[in-house]
Write a protein that holds these residues in place. Structure first.
Motif, PDB file in Angstrom:
ATOM      1  N   UNK A  36       0.950  -1.230  -0.009  1.00 26.75           N
ATOM      2  CA  UNK A  36      -0.146  -0.068   0.063  1.00 26.75           C
ATOM      3  C   UNK A  36       0.764   1.446  -0.076  1.00 26.75           C
ATOM      4  N   UNK A  37       1.920   1.132   0.746  1.00 25.04           N
ATOM      5  CA  UNK A  37       2.876   2.467   0.826  1.00 25.04           C
ATOM      6  C   UNK A  37       3.552   2.573  -0.676  1.00 25.04           C
ATOM      7  N   UNK A  38       3.643   1.440  -1.446  1.00 24.62           N
ATOM      8  CA  UNK A  38       4.372   1.619  -2.717  1.00 24.62           C
ATOM      9  C   UNK A  38       3.167   2.197  -3.563  1.00 24.62           C
ATOM     10  N   UNK A  39       2.009   1.843  -3.524  1.00 29.16           N
ATOM     11  CA  UNK A  39       1.054   2.342  -4.254  1.00 29.16           C
ATOM     12  C   UNK A  39       0.889   3.955  -3.971  1.00 29.16           C
ATOM     13  N   UNK A  67     -12.409   0.175  15.744  1.00 25.87           N
ATOM     14  CA  UNK A  67     -11.213  -0.092  16.343  1.00 25.87           C
ATOM     15  C   UNK A  67     -10.402  -0.946  15.474  1.00 25.87           C
ATOM     16  N   UNK A  68     -10.919  -1.867  14.891  1.00 25.17           N
ATOM     17  CA  UNK A  68     -10.192  -2.553  13.756  1.00 25.17           C
ATOM     18  C   UNK A  68      -9.668  -1.848  12.814  1.00 25.17           C
ATOM     19  N   UNK A  69     -10.382  -0.914  12.166  1.00 17.18           N
ATOM     20  CA  UNK A  69     -10.004   0.101  11.074  1.00 17.18           C
ATOM     21  C   UNK A  69      -8.862   1.027  11.704  1.00 17.18           C
ATOM     22  N   UNK A  70      -9.048   1.252  13.040  1.00 19.30           N
ATOM     23  CA  UNK A  70      -8.136   1.974  13.505  1.00 19.30           C
ATOM     24  C   UNK A  70      -6.886   1.592  13.699  1.00 19.30           C
ATOM     25  N   UNK A  71      -6.690   0.362  14.005  1.00 14.54           N
ATOM     26  CA  UNK A  71      -5.370  -0.551  14.125  1.00 14.54           C
ATOM     27  C   UNK A  71      -4.823  -0.202  12.501  1.00 14.54           C
ATOM     28  N   UNK A  72      -5.781  -0.918  11.421  1.00 15.10           N
ATOM     29  CA  UNK A  72      -5.263  -1.097  10.237  1.00 15.10           C
ATOM     30  C   UNK A  72      -4.712   0.429   9.939  1.00 15.10           C
ATOM     31  N   UNK A  73      -5.442   1.554   9.903  1.00 15.91           N
ATOM     32  CA  UNK A  73      -4.605   2.721   9.755  1.00 15.91           C
ATOM     33  C   UNK A  73      -3.536   3.008  10.414  1.00 15.91           C
ATOM     34  N   UNK A  74      -3.352   2.747  11.510  1.00 12.72           N
ATOM     35  CA  UNK A  74      -2.031   3.153  12.484  1.00 12.72           C
ATOM     36  C   UNK A  74      -1.060   2.153  11.961  1.00 12.72           C
ATOM     37  N   UNK A  75      -1.104   0.791  11.765  1.00 12.86           N
ATOM     38  CA  UNK A  75      -0.047  -0.463  11.190  1.00 12.86           C
ATOM     39  C   UNK A  75       0.384   0.424   9.836  1.00 12.86           C
ATOM     40  N   UNK A  76      -0.587   0.772   9.360  1.00 11.90           N
ATOM     41  CA  UNK A  76      -0.299   1.236   7.651  1.00 11.90           C
ATOM     42  C   UNK A  76       0.568   2.431   7.691  1.00 11.90           C
ATOM     43  N   UNK A  77       0.366   3.379   8.649  1.00  8.89           N
ATOM     44  CA  UNK A  77       1.226   4.639   8.760  1.00  8.89           C
ATOM     45  C   UNK A  77       2.307   4.248   9.473  1.00  8.89           C
ATOM     46  N   UNK A  78       2.823   3.362  10.097  1.00 13.32           N
ATOM     47  CA  UNK A  78       3.970   2.875  10.472  1.00 13.32           C
ATOM     48  C   UNK A  78       4.988   2.489   9.381  1.00 13.32           C
ATOM     49  N   UNK A  79       4.404   2.213   8.364  1.00 12.07           N
ATOM     50  CA  UNK A  79       5.240   1.903   7.264  1.00 12.07           C
ATOM     51  C   UNK A  79       5.040   2.765   6.252  1.00 12.07           C
ATOM     52  N   UNK A  80       4.788   3.822   6.482  1.00 15.35           N
ATOM     53  CA  UNK A  80       4.485   4.922   5.275  1.00 15.35           C
ATOM     54  C   UNK A  80       3.246   4.910   4.397  1.00 15.35           C
ATOM     55  N   UNK A  81       2.320   3.915   4.793  1.00 11.66           N
ATOM     56  CA  UNK A  81       1.183   3.704   4.061  1.00 11.66           C
ATOM     57  C   UNK A  81      -0.089   4.585   4.524  1.00 11.66           C
TER      58      UNK A  81
END
Length: 186
Positions: A36-39, A67-81
């Protein structure tokens, strides 16, 4: 605007036949968040379109889904996504709504919200209904073999032109391959 539409369970995160019912159960598939970060780096807006009938089945509530989606967003942001938007259908199949895949209602809403035609927009799923909803809306269907994808591939009946990949990272790698430069003899 470049856009891609991803299913959630089985594409971005590991799926479960018992549903993903809590943030603790939401575990990303290796390489999916980096894809997703590459995209994002290639200028794509990333949108998630997901059936979430666990709400109608009362397996979890909206607070838990958020809360599930918040975790998804947070983990995505940790890798620049960055995930631009999440669209979901909270209904059960018996509700016969327009937004539950394989019907195209969610895709129609994405088109309206972003004010774009979905013709040719890549959509990535692990089930036939993911691909059908996108195909009906004009999207280019891509199947990943993670989640239910292997079974979907073996069952067949895929929309015309469906491309198949081992996982989201492989799909994104192929999508982002730069065309070979033209060479001319002078």
């Amino acid at each position: 605007m470049k856009m891609i539409i991803l299913d959630r369970d089985g594409v971005i995160n590991h799926d479960s036949p018992a549903f993903i019912k809590s943030p603790a159960e939401w575990i990303p598939i290796p390489g999916s968040l980096e894809a997703i970060a590459q995209l994002n780096q290639a200028g794509y807006r990333v949108v998630v379109a997901s059936n979430q009938s666990g709400i109608a089945r009362e397996l979890f509530d909206m607070r838990t889904l958020n809360a599930i989606h918040q975790k998804m967003h947070m983990m995505a942001q940790q890798v620049g996504a960055d995930i631009d938007a999440i669209f979901f259908c909270p209904h059960a199949a018996i509700d016969n709504c327009d937004c539950r895949k394989p019907k195209p209602g969610m895709f129609d809403e994405i088109s309206k919200r972003f004010k774009i035609s979905l013709k040719g927009v890549p959509t990535v799923g692990d089930s036939l209904r993911d691909l059908q909803a996108g195909f009906i809306s004009g999207c280019a269907p891509h199947l990943v073999l993670t989640g239910k994808g292997q079974k979907t591939s073996e069952t067949g009946g895929l929309p015309p032109g469906t491309r198949v990949y081992p996982d989201l990272a492989a799909m994104v790698g192929e999508l982002l391959k730069a065309p070979a430069p033209l060479s001319f003899n002078i």
